[in-house]
Motif scaffolding. Structure first.
Motif, PDB file in Angstrom:
ATOM      1  N   ALA A   1      93.056  40.889  29.899  1.00 59.50           N
ATOM      2  CA  ALA A   1      94.187  40.171  30.494  1.00 59.50           C
ATOM      3  C   ALA A   1      93.995  38.666  30.385  1.00 59.50           C
ATOM      4  CB  ALA A   1      94.345  40.585  31.957  1.00 59.50           C
ATOM      5  N   ALA A   2      92.762  38.196  30.578  1.00 65.52           N
ATOM      6  CA  ALA A   2      92.499  36.760  30.433  1.00 65.52           C
ATOM      7  C   ALA A   2      92.731  36.301  29.006  1.00 65.52           C
ATOM      8  CB  ALA A   2      91.071  36.456  30.877  1.00 65.52           C
ATOM      9  N   LYS A   3      92.393  37.139  28.047  1.00 69.24           N
ATOM     10  CA  LYS A   3      92.619  36.810  26.641  1.00 69.24           C
ATOM     11  C   LYS A   3      94.113  36.681  26.347  1.00 69.24           C
ATOM     12  CE  LYS A   3      91.377  38.357  21.973  1.00 69.24           C
ATOM     13  NZ  LYS A   3      90.681  39.411  21.193  1.00 69.24           N
ATOM     14  N   LEU A   4      94.922  37.591  26.903  1.00 71.64           N
ATOM     15  CA  LEU A   4      96.375  37.493  26.722  1.00 71.64           C
ATOM     16  C   LEU A   4      96.908  36.185  27.295  1.00 71.64           C
ATOM     17  CD1 LEU A   4      97.580  41.109  27.639  1.00 71.64           C
ATOM     18  CD2 LEU A   4      97.403  40.107  25.352  1.00 71.64           C
ATOM     19  N   LYS A   5      96.417  35.822  28.462  1.00 77.45           N
ATOM     20  CA  LYS A   5      96.884  34.599  29.102  1.00 77.45           C
ATOM     21  C   LYS A   5      96.444  33.362  28.333  1.00 77.45           C
ATOM     22  CE  LYS A   5      98.758  32.091  32.310  1.00 77.45           C
ATOM     23  NZ  LYS A   5     100.230  32.010  32.434  1.00 77.45           N
ATOM     24  N   ASN A   6      95.232  33.379  27.816  1.00 74.87           N
ATOM     25  CA  ASN A   6      94.710  32.219  27.081  1.00 74.87           C
ATOM     26  C   ASN A   6      95.414  32.000  25.749  1.00 74.87           C
ATOM     27  OD1 ASN A   6      92.887  31.739  29.146  1.00 74.87           O
ATOM     28  ND2 ASN A   6      91.247  32.928  28.174  1.00 74.87           N
TER      29      ASN A   6
ATOM     30  N   ASN B   1     100.616  33.054  26.437  1.00 78.34           N
ATOM     31  CA  ASN B   1     101.695  33.943  26.855  1.00 78.34           C
ATOM     32  C   ASN B   1     101.956  33.802  28.353  1.00 78.34           C
ATOM     33  OD1 ASN B   1     102.052  35.332  24.266  1.00 78.34           O
ATOM     34  ND2 ASN B   1     100.007  36.156  24.676  1.00 78.34           N
ATOM     35  N   GLN B   2     103.169  34.101  28.746  1.00 72.61           N
ATOM     36  CA  GLN B   2     103.520  34.223  30.151  1.00 72.61           C
ATOM     37  C   GLN B   2     103.342  35.691  30.520  1.00 72.61           C
ATOM     38  OE1 GLN B   2     107.487  32.984  31.118  1.00 72.61           O
ATOM     39  NE2 GLN B   2     107.288  33.465  33.290  1.00 72.61           N
ATOM     40  N   VAL B   3     102.346  35.987  31.354  1.00 76.22           N
ATOM     41  CA  VAL B   3     101.960  37.372  31.636  1.00 76.22           C
ATOM     42  C   VAL B   3     102.363  37.737  33.060  1.00 76.22           C
ATOM     43  CG1 VAL B   3     100.067  39.037  31.648  1.00 76.22           C
ATOM     44  CG2 VAL B   3     100.008  37.098  30.065  1.00 76.22           C
ATOM     45  N   HIS B   4     103.041  38.876  33.187  1.00 75.21           N
ATOM     46  CA  HIS B   4     103.403  39.439  34.493  1.00 75.21           C
ATOM     47  C   HIS B   4     102.778  40.822  34.594  1.00 75.21           C
ATOM     48  CE1 HIS B   4     106.623  36.409  35.318  1.00 75.21           C
ATOM     49  NE2 HIS B   4     106.646  36.366  33.995  1.00 75.21           N
ATOM     50  N   ALA B   5     102.373  41.191  35.795  1.00 76.62           N
ATOM     51  CA  ALA B   5     101.753  42.505  36.011  1.00 76.62           C
ATOM     52  C   ALA B   5     102.261  43.091  37.311  1.00 76.62           C
ATOM     53  CB  ALA B   5     100.232  42.385  36.038  1.00 76.62           C
ATOM     54  N   VAL B   6     102.178  44.417  37.414  1.00 72.30           N
ATOM     55  CA  VAL B   6     102.602  45.103  38.630  1.00 72.30           C
ATOM     56  C   VAL B   6     101.780  46.369  38.788  1.00 72.30           C
ATOM     57  CG1 VAL B   6     104.417  46.427  37.449  1.00 72.30           C
ATOM     58  CG2 VAL B   6     104.602  46.004  39.900  1.00 72.30           C
ATOM     59  N   TYR B   7     101.479  46.711  40.043  1.00 75.00           N
ATOM     60  CA  TYR B   7     100.853  48.001  40.342  1.00 75.00           C
ATOM     61  C   TYR B   7     101.243  48.405  41.759  1.00 75.00           C
ATOM     62  CZ  TYR B   7      97.119  45.604  43.014  1.00 75.00           C
ATOM     63  OH  TYR B   7      96.405  44.863  43.919  1.00 75.00           O
ATOM     64  N   GLU B   8     101.065  49.681  42.056  1.00 80.51           N
ATOM     65  CA  GLU B   8     101.441  50.215  43.362  1.00 80.51           C
ATOM     66  C   GLU B   8     100.338  49.943  44.383  1.00 80.51           C
ATOM     67  OE1 GLU B   8     104.128  54.099  43.036  1.00 80.51           O
ATOM     68  OE2 GLU B   8     102.237  54.326  41.964  1.00 80.51           O
TER      69      GLU B   8
ATOM     70  N   LEU C   1      93.556  34.271  37.380  1.00 83.45           N
ATOM     71  CA  LEU C   1      93.641  34.051  35.940  1.00 83.45           C
ATOM     72  C   LEU C   1      94.961  33.402  35.529  1.00 83.45           C
ATOM     73  CD1 LEU C   1      92.189  37.466  34.655  1.00 83.45           C
ATOM     74  CD2 LEU C   1      91.013  35.262  34.775  1.00 83.45           C
ATOM     75  N   GLY C   2      95.855  33.171  36.501  1.00 83.00           N
ATOM     76  CA  GLY C   2      97.146  32.578  36.185  1.00 83.00           C
ATOM     77  C   GLY C   2      98.213  33.608  35.839  1.00 83.00           C
ATOM     78  N   ILE C   3      97.966  34.883  36.147  1.00 82.07           N
ATOM     79  CA  ILE C   3      98.916  35.953  35.851  1.00 82.07           C
ATOM     80  C   ILE C   3      99.748  36.238  37.101  1.00 82.07           C
ATOM     81  CG2 ILE C   3      99.120  38.399  35.232  1.00 82.07           C
ATOM     82  CD1 ILE C   3      96.547  38.090  33.632  1.00 82.07           C
TER      83      ILE C   3
END
Length: 363
Positions: A63-68, A71-78, A93-95
């Motif tokens: 996930a940190a690699k995607l952000k670096n 990219n604008q990264v959004h995530a969701v979990y229950e 990480l800025g996500i």
């Protein structure tokens, strides 16, 4: 570009990208387990990719690699029993990470549930949320670490009380099974010394008695600690322990914008199933925080005795007063209404919108 009547039109591919998302935006739907995460990723307006399984540290590195990469990264979990640690790590990480209420994700009712399908459903909901549909996700407020530490104290006390009741009930059950009248709080020193039970039974009960005495000591110490943290100038009869439980389960009263949000969070609002000219209101929704709901109902019963001039008590006095000719169901409905209004009034008091005296509460 296509041209019609001197007007330039976008190509179908460009139109789709404009309405379905923008490149550089990555959405991650995460199904959380103790040892691994199942993740479905969607880039821009493309279809979600097949699910991937990551170990915890490997996922954070990915996930940190995607952000670096910019990219604008959004995530969701229950929300689950593993807390909000993942949300805090991704936020560091800025996500942009959202936590949502547990829910049935099989919208098509196919009766098929896998980690990959759940992660994909969360990813698609997140895509709609990122595009501006705020109702796509049922968000859960993430408490601060300080708020979690404070509420862990009274929750531990609650667990100790349940453990004590369970052990005490086991001893009473042993007596009843052998035709002996059970004695409440048989484990206390004076009561245990006077027990009229066979020697073999006394030996069995003696194994649980030290545990019960230790639990009682721990519960008493936690009770004193919590009562000492109560806000001064409480309404008479409200209860220091109950006050602390309510305040710490809420966390921050300022997060509510209106009384409807307060009532909804307590879960003391009636459910409704209406269609056409038919309107049906059912029992309370029980949506939100169960510990808060129990503490509010307990406080409401106490106010019936100690705060007769409180406005909701006056309103429901004919049902709640001692000796009233009312059924048990009617009294329960009335006390739920008082508890719901009490939550709203506490919000108004804690945020400085009103003083307790204006509500008929004596300090």
């Amino acid at each position: 570009m296509y041209q019609l009547n001197n007007t330039e039109l976008s190509s179908p591919e460009e139109t789709r990208s404009q309405f379905n998302g923008c490149p550089g935006v990555i959405k991650l739907g995460i199904d959380v387990h103790q040892q691994f995460y199942t993740v479905v990723m969607q880039e821009g307006a493309s279809n979600p990719k097949p699910p991937q399984r990551f170990q915890k540290q490997a996922f954070l590195h990915w996930a940190a690699k995607l952000k670096n990469q910019g990219n604008q990264v959004h995530a969701v979990y229950e929300a689950c029993g593993f807390g909000f640690g993942l949300q805090r790590k991704l936020s560091a990480l800025g996500i942009e990470c959202e936590v949502v209420c547990p829910q049935k994700l099989d919208e098509q009712n196919r009766r098929v549930k896998t980690d990959g399908l759940d992660a994909k459903a969360l990813c698609l909901k997140l895509d709609r949320f990122v595009q501006g549909n705020g109702d796509a996700l049922a968000l859960v407020r993430v408490p601060t670490e300080a708020e979690e530490q404070l509420r862990a104290i009274h929750r531990q006390r609650e667990q100790l009380v349940k453990a004590r009741k369970r052990l005490e009930a086991q001893g009473c059950s042993l007596m009843v099974n052998h035709g002996i009248e059970p004695i409440q709080q048989w484990w206390k020193r004076r009561a245990f010394a006077k027990l009229q039970v066979p020697i073999w039974m006394q030996e069995l009960l003696a194994k649980s008695q030290p545990i019960l005495l230790a639990l009682e000591e721990k519960i008493r110490a936690l009770t004193v600690q919590l009562q000492a943290a109560a806000v001064s100038n409480q309404p008479r009869g409200f209860g220091a322990l109950t006050s602390v439980v309510i305040d710490r389960e809420i966390g921050n009263w300022q997060r509510f914008s209106n009384r409807r949000q307060v009532g909804s969070y307590t879960g003391l609002c009636p459910g409704e199933y209406s269609s056409g000219n038919t309107r049906l209101q059912s029992c309370v929704t029980k949506h939100g925080n169960p510990r808060l709901r129990a503490a509010l109902v307990e406080a409401a019963w106490r106010l019936v005795l100690f705060q007769p001039n409180y406005k909701p008590i006056i309103k429901w006095n004919e049902v709640l007063r001692r000796g009233a000719l009312a059924t048990g169901a009617a009294r329960k409905k009335a006390i739920v209404a008082v508890a719901r209004q009490l939550a709203v009034d506490l919000w108004r008091i804690r945020t400085g919108r009103i003083r307790p005296e204006q509500l008929g509460l004596s300090i």
